[in-house]
Design an enzyme around this catalytic site. Structure first.
Site, PDB file in Angstrom:
ATOM      1  N   TRP A  77       0.834  -1.210   0.000  1.00  0.00           N
ATOM      2  CA  TRP A  77       0.000   0.000   0.000  1.00  0.00           C
ATOM      3  C   TRP A  77       0.869   1.261   0.000  1.00  0.00           C
ATOM      4  O   TRP A  77       0.381   2.339   0.280  1.00  0.00           O
ATOM      5  CB  TRP A  77      -0.908   0.017   1.220  1.00  0.00           C
ATOM      6  CG  TRP A  77      -2.058  -0.936   1.125  1.00  0.00           C
ATOM      7  CD1 TRP A  77      -3.341  -0.624   0.769  1.00  0.00           C
ATOM      8  CD2 TRP A  77      -2.055  -2.333   1.397  1.00  0.00           C
ATOM      9  NE1 TRP A  77      -4.127  -1.746   0.788  1.00  0.00           N
ATOM     10  CE2 TRP A  77      -3.372  -2.823   1.176  1.00  0.00           C
ATOM     11  CE3 TRP A  77      -1.085  -3.246   1.793  1.00  0.00           C
ATOM     12  CZ2 TRP A  77      -3.728  -4.154   1.348  1.00  0.00           C
ATOM     13  CZ3 TRP A  77      -1.431  -4.572   1.962  1.00  0.00           C
ATOM     14  CH2 TRP A  77      -2.734  -5.017   1.744  1.00  0.00           C
TER      15      TRP A  77
ATOM     16  N   CYS B 216      -6.568  -5.046  -1.720  1.00  0.00           N
ATOM     17  CA  CYS B 216      -7.730  -5.830  -1.303  1.00  0.00           C
ATOM     18  C   CYS B 216      -8.508  -6.445  -2.461  1.00  0.00           C
ATOM     19  O   CYS B 216      -8.932  -7.606  -2.381  1.00  0.00           O
ATOM     20  CB  CYS B 216      -8.648  -4.983  -0.426  1.00  0.00           C
ATOM     21  SG  CYS B 216      -9.431  -3.585  -1.240  1.00  0.00           S
TER      22      CYS B 216
ATOM     23  N   HIS C  51     -13.472  -1.484   0.881  1.00  0.00           N
ATOM     24  CA  HIS C  51     -12.678  -2.685   1.121  1.00  0.00           C
ATOM     25  C   HIS C  51     -13.401  -3.854   0.467  1.00  0.00           C
ATOM     26  O   HIS C  51     -14.632  -3.936   0.493  1.00  0.00           O
ATOM     27  CB  HIS C  51     -12.485  -2.940   2.618  1.00  0.00           C
ATOM     28  CG  HIS C  51     -11.677  -4.156   2.919  1.00  0.00           C
ATOM     29  ND1 HIS C  51     -10.438  -4.390   2.341  1.00  0.00           N
ATOM     30  CD2 HIS C  51     -11.917  -5.235   3.718  1.00  0.00           C
ATOM     31  CE1 HIS C  51      -9.960  -5.545   2.787  1.00  0.00           C
ATOM     32  NE2 HIS C  51     -10.846  -6.082   3.608  1.00  0.00           N
TER      33      HIS C  51
ATOM     34  N   ASP D  71     -11.976 -13.139   4.347  1.00  0.00           N
ATOM     35  CA  ASP D  71     -11.153 -12.007   3.909  1.00  0.00           C
ATOM     36  C   ASP D  71      -9.690 -12.445   3.861  1.00  0.00           C
ATOM     37  O   ASP D  71      -9.125 -12.841   4.877  1.00  0.00           O
ATOM     38  CB  ASP D  71     -11.332 -10.844   4.884  1.00  0.00           C
ATOM     39  CG  ASP D  71     -10.798  -9.526   4.335  1.00  0.00           C
ATOM     40  OD1 ASP D  71     -10.055  -9.556   3.330  1.00  0.00           O
ATOM     41  OD2 ASP D  71     -11.124  -8.473   4.904  1.00  0.00           O
TER      42      ASP D  71
ATOM     43  N   ASN E 264     -20.669  -2.468  10.738  1.00  0.00           N
ATOM     44  CA  ASN E 264     -21.730  -1.924  11.585  1.00  0.00           C
ATOM     45  C   ASN E 264     -21.230  -1.340  12.905  1.00  0.00           C
ATOM     46  O   ASN E 264     -22.008  -1.202  13.854  1.00  0.00           O
ATOM     47  CB  ASN E 264     -22.778  -3.000  11.890  1.00  0.00           C
ATOM     48  CG  ASN E 264     -24.144  -2.398  12.164  1.00  0.00           C
ATOM     49  OD1 ASN E 264     -24.395  -1.228  11.869  1.00  0.00           O
ATOM     50  ND2 ASN E 264     -25.030  -3.185  12.741  1.00  0.00           N
TER      51      ASN E 264
ATOM     52  N   ASP F 119     -20.032   1.605  15.461  1.00  0.00           N
ATOM     53  CA  ASP F 119     -20.252   3.044  15.655  1.00  0.00           C
ATOM     54  C   ASP F 119     -18.906   3.736  15.804  1.00  0.00           C
ATOM     55  O   ASP F 119     -17.940   3.144  16.301  1.00  0.00           O
ATOM     56  CB  ASP F 119     -21.088   3.292  16.912  1.00  0.00           C
ATOM     57  CG  ASP F 119     -22.540   2.896  16.726  1.00  0.00           C
ATOM     58  OD1 ASP F 119     -22.937   2.619  15.575  1.00  0.00           O
ATOM     59  OD2 ASP F 119     -23.270   2.851  17.733  1.00  0.00           O
TER      60      ASP F 119
ATOM     61  N   GLU G  99     -30.474   0.694   8.838  1.00  0.00           N
ATOM     62  CA  GLU G  99     -29.721   1.631   9.668  1.00  0.00           C
ATOM     63  C   GLU G  99     -30.670   2.438  10.546  1.00  0.00           C
ATOM     64  O   GLU G  99     -31.632   3.037  10.076  1.00  0.00           O
ATOM     65  CB  GLU G  99     -28.914   2.569   8.770  1.00  0.00           C
ATOM     66  CG  GLU G  99     -27.771   3.263   9.474  1.00  0.00           C
ATOM     67  CD  GLU G  99     -26.565   2.357   9.681  1.00  0.00           C
ATOM     68  OE1 GLU G  99     -26.349   1.938  10.834  1.00  0.00           O
ATOM     69  OE2 GLU G  99     -25.862   2.069   8.712  1.00  0.00           O
TER      70      GLU G  99
ATOM     71  N   GLU H 181     -31.338  -3.004  14.438  1.00  0.00           N
ATOM     72  CA  GLU H 181     -29.929  -2.694  14.172  1.00  0.00           C
ATOM     73  C   GLU H 181     -29.224  -2.219  15.435  1.00  0.00           C
ATOM     74  O   GLU H 181     -28.093  -2.608  15.734  1.00  0.00           O
ATOM     75  CB  GLU H 181     -29.848  -1.631  13.072  1.00  0.00           C
ATOM     76  CG  GLU H 181     -28.432  -1.328  12.586  1.00  0.00           C
ATOM     77  CD  GLU H 181     -27.842  -0.095  13.244  1.00  0.00           C
ATOM     78  OE1 GLU H 181     -26.620   0.112  13.131  1.00  0.00           O
ATOM     79  OE2 GLU H 181     -28.610   0.657  13.883  1.00  0.00           O
TER      80      GLU H 181
ATOM     81  N   TYR I 189     -32.267 -27.982   6.852  1.00  0.00           N
ATOM     82  CA  TYR I 189     -31.878 -28.629   8.103  1.00  0.00           C
ATOM     83  C   TYR I 189     -30.413 -28.372   8.435  1.00  0.00           C
ATOM     84  O   TYR I 189     -29.988 -28.523   9.585  1.00  0.00           O
ATOM     85  CB  TYR I 189     -32.165 -30.139   8.043  1.00  0.00           C
ATOM     86  CG  TYR I 189     -31.089 -30.962   7.413  1.00  0.00           C
ATOM     87  CD1 TYR I 189     -30.173 -31.649   8.185  1.00  0.00           C
ATOM     88  CD2 TYR I 189     -30.969 -31.036   6.029  1.00  0.00           C
ATOM     89  CE1 TYR I 189     -29.171 -32.395   7.609  1.00  0.00           C
ATOM     90  CE2 TYR I 189     -29.979 -31.783   5.447  1.00  0.00           C
ATOM     91  CZ  TYR I 189     -29.077 -32.459   6.235  1.00  0.00           C
ATOM     92  OH  TYR I 189     -28.080 -33.198   5.648  1.00  0.00           O
TER      93      TYR I 189
END
Length: 833
Positions: free
Chosen positions: A375, A411, A470, A493, A533, A535, A582, A587, A656
């Site tokens: 990078w 990535c 990403h 990832d 997700n 904060d 959101e 959420e 199942y």
């Protein structure tokens, strides 16, 4: 994107693990014992030609072996040259000429041939046999003389890995049987023409991914011959004969390659792999990577090009990527990567192990994997990440240069190569882009920004970051290692960001778990949850050195999560799979639930009290198919104050294996509780809501969530249940005596308020009745009934002649498009004649 590889990826050095130790003598003995036990077991339960002869075998005594390498496989080689070079049959040598030997084997591996077409592996640019596990394939044996069904026998052996063992599944013994059974390694003669035999071979849906060596062992009254396939020679095989037991390598020649991939595993007499591709086979209950939709299989397994998204959330760009999973040399490169990984051959039947290993091997910091990340903006000595347009050159270069990491990747390159490898191995996969993607470095599950007393950034503490975008991967599989409902898409990832169990890898993490904040499920769910997700929390340093939370952003990360749409080049937004809407209550519950398992569990205000209990009860044997489903939701207020909440209920149809097919109903249930009150809510799912949605097993999942308004206590529950099907009632009539015909009546009542069409009964019983298929409506069998009407009853009369004495079981099952998993059994005591 981050500026420099150094610092962000501090362990970028290369490392090579220690060489695998040579096989100890104890494991050789275990191999011999395992083979003997397998042969004895098959002799008792099947027609197994490898066990039917033995009196005329000669005993040569113990042999001394050494290890040597052939085509990256460790094989045993007899030191005694007299054993390695048996005498060639000469003209007039009647005894030797009578020993049955295999002159050649035709693997029917042409791309347009039967095996490749039926297994949907004809796209692979390879001249090897490529097959999918869990399906049958054909081979032709050319023998030294005609095969006698009365006096000759044969069996096949497959070996993979450096130390094949029956107990590990790396040494497979394939007996010759009269009838093939599902989920067993077996072979059956389907054509017999003089010295030419055509075999149909059945593989298990849990076969290991890898390359296999094939050996054919023949026996006759004059002796035994062992023949090992060598794909590098014209004759394809070498033989030894007159020995008691085949040596591991049949004389030291290289073996056939079976590559095992996924998607009903393609078994290749050079490749194995899972999945009943293109819906040509019914999903196998053990096939954990089975994808039900044909269009999705075409996209996520067979499509060799795709689109990868980049840019910013307001300026989304797209680029075409050539995955090239069927290109020449790619399959060999993928298997080479698997061999270099830390997954032993015996663990390569589990897609969780395989995916986790691939995630580690695509990057290079700690295992000299495929790609070196960069990078820094300086790409001297390699190729700029933006210059790559596909995976083929990267993988082939890595393979041909002996495992030297290819320079350079970022990535989207890591993701593109991962998609190629997983699709090549038969695991459904796609590249996924997350815009405003968070990188949580301290497992707080929040993105933390620190300021000093004067509101100046404290850069040495601000290690968390949010990337413009990403790219990672989704792969599809059931997760029997997790609770029900966690199957389906799994995030993986390969970009080296953080270590997982000491290695740069990530996943597979259940997308369902990520969505609901259940970060306690493996693997690496907290990290992926934070990416989509978390904060953003702002902290200010106080005069005493402590920090106080001064502000939070609840919609800062995880926007426009994107992948290529099925069957088109349009962008498909899958944000709803990774997170609830959101700002919704669901959420917020997911975020707060997740953070309680992070390094700052008190970052959100804890509830004042947790005094409301919620339990879901299933009464009796549970709901029955064809009727409304009833469950009881019990809420108990244990406080002396009133409590109120709104329960969000969602019921989904579930395979199942735990994979969710789809949601059939959503509701909101307001609840008011008086002090110390216990309230029971009768939850009902009408038949009309699910009648056309069920899959095999009739499984459903009820998810409940809510927040107590007075205390902020979170209520959450997931309950899986099954809609019960009726039993078949089997009633034997008369005495059961060996050799004497008897009768059993099979009765069934249709539980559905609709007509069942194309009903098929299966009846079988060891020592009673071979497998028999009865099509209701077929005038050649017992009843000329076209359909089974709504709530109608039908009775079949089955005649059979017991062949074995003692306690026996007669088993029957019913199957049709509208109703499955209907069966019955009855015990019958058979007397001697």
């Amino acid at each position: 994107m981050p500026g420099d590889m150094v610092g962000r990826f501090p362990l970028v050095g290369t490392g090579v693990g220690p060489a695998e130790p040579a096989a100890p003598e104890k494991e050789k003995e275990e191999e011999a014992e395992s083979r003997e036990k397998e042969v004895k077991r098959e002799k008792k339960s099947r027609v197994c030609p490898c066990c039917c002869r033995g009196e005329s075998e000669s005993t040569d005594g113990d042999e001394t072996h050494e290890l040597h390498e052939t085509n990256n496989d460790t094989v045993e080689k007899p030191i005694n040259n007299d054993v390695v070079k048996p005498p060639e049959p000469q003209k007039g040598d009647k005894d030797l000429q009578e020993v049955l030997q295999v002159h050649s084997v035709d693997l029917l591996k042409d791309k347009k041939g039967q095996n490749r077409r039926e297994h949907h592996t004809d796209k692979y640019q390879s001249d090897r046999l490529i097959i999918r596990r869990g399906q049958t394939f054909q081979v032709i044996l050319h023998l030294s003389r005609p095969f006698s069904l009365d006096s000759d026998t044969l069996y096949l052996e497959l070996r993979t890995g450096p130390r094949p063992l029956v107990s590990k599944g790396t040494h497979v013994i394939i007996p010759l049987v009269e009838d093939l059974e599902d989920d067993h390694w077996e072979a059956k003669i389907v054509e017999h023409d003089g010295d030419r035999l055509k075999l149909s071979i059945n593989s298990t849906p849990t076969a290991l991914i890898g390359q296999y060596q094939l050996t054919v062992v023949t026996r006759c009254p004059k002796g035994e011959a062992t023949t090992t396939h060598d794909p590098k020679t014209t004759s394809s095989f070498s033989s030894t004969h007159g020995v008691k037991r085949p040596s591991l390598n049949g004389g030291g020649v290289g073996g056939v390659l079976f590559y095992s991939v996924s998607h009903r595993q393609v078994l290749i007499t050079e490749i194995l792999r899972p999945h009943g591709l293109l819906g040509m086979n019914k999903p196998d209950p053990y096939d954990t990577v089975y994808l039900d939709d044909d269009e999705e299989k075409e996209e996520y397994v067979l499509n060799d090009t795709g689109r990868i998204y980049y840019g910013t959330e307001k300026q989304i760009g797209a680029r075409t990527w050539n995955f090239g999973q069927f290109s020449e040399g790619v399959l060999e490169a993928c298997l080479y990567i698997l061999e270099k990984s830390d997954v032993l051959p015996s663990g390569r039947g589990d897609p969780v192990n395989v995916v986790r290993a691939i995630s580690a091997m695509i990057n290079s910091p700690d295992d000299r994997g495929v790609l070196e990340g960069n990078w820094s903006g300086n790409y001297t000595g390699g190729k700029s990440p933006t210059a790559w347009s596909g995976s083929v050159d990267i993988l082939k270069t890595y393979h041909t240069e002996g495992g030297m990491p290819v320079k350079y990747g970022q990535c989207w390159v890591f993701s593109g190569v991962t998609t190629t490898v997983l699709r090549c191995l038969g695991i459904p996969a796609r590249s996924v882009t997350n815009f405003q993607s968070a990188h949580d470095t301290d497992v707080s599950l929040t993105i933390d920004v620190y300021f000093n007393e004067n509101m100046e950034p404290l850069n040495h503490l601000n290690s968390d970051s949010v990337w413009n975008f990403h790219v990672w991967n989704d792969c599809w599989m059931a997760r029997p290692d997790l609770p029900p409902g966690m199957g389906g898409w799994q995030a993986v990832d390969s970009t080296p960001q953080e270590t997982s169990q000491g290695t740069f890898r990530c996943g597979p993490a259940s997308v369902t778990a990520i969505r609901n904040g259940q970060v306690f499920h493996k693997h690496d769910t907290p990290f992926v949850f934070a990416e989509v997700n978390s904060d953003k929390i702002y902290w200010q340093r106080n005069l005493d050195g402590t920090f106080s939370q001064i502000h939070s952003e609840k919609k800062a990360v995880g926007h426009f999560i994107s992948t290529k749409a099925v069957g088109s080049n349009k962008r498909h937004d899958i944000t709803h799979l990774y997170k609830h809407s959101e700002g919704s209550e669901e959420e917020r519950i997911a975020v707060e639930t997740a953070c309680r398992y992070g390094t700052r569990p008190n970052v959100y205000s804890s509830p004042f009290a947790e005094d409301v209990l919620m339990v879901v009860k299933i009464e009796g044997e549970g709901p029955r198919i064809g009727a409304d489903a009833h469950l009881k939701i019990i809420l108990h207020n244990q406080s002396c104050h009133s409590r109120s909440t709104t329960l969000h209920s969602q019921v989904s149809v579930m395979y199942y294996t735990g994979v969710i097919k789809g949601t059939v109903r959503r509701d909101q249930i307001p609840v008011e509780l008086m002090p110390n009150e216990e309230k029971t809510i009768d939850w009902v799912l009408p038949y009309q809501n699910y009648k056309d949605q069920l899959v095999d097993q009739g499984a459903l999942m009820l998810t409940l969530s809510g927040r107590v308004r007075e205390t902020q206590q979170v209520l959450a529950s997931q309950t899986s249940f099954r809609l019960r099907t009726p039993d078949l009632i089997i009633t034997p009539e008369g005495d059961a005596v060996v050799g004497r015909e008897m009768v059993a009546k099979i009765s069934f009542t249709n539980p559905l308020p609709r007509t069942l069409r194309g009903v098929v009964f299966h009846v079988e019983g060891l020592g009673l009745q071979n497998v028999k298929v009865i099509n209701v409506g077929d005038v050649t069998v017992f009843l000329s009934v076209l359909d089974v009407g709504s709530h109608a009853s039908v009775t079949l009369t089955e005649h059979f002649i017991p062949s074995l004495p003692g306690p026996r079981k007669l088993v029957a099952s019913l199957d049709c498009q509208q109703l499955t998993q209907v069966h019955g059994v009855v015990d019958i005591l058979v007397q001697e004649h």
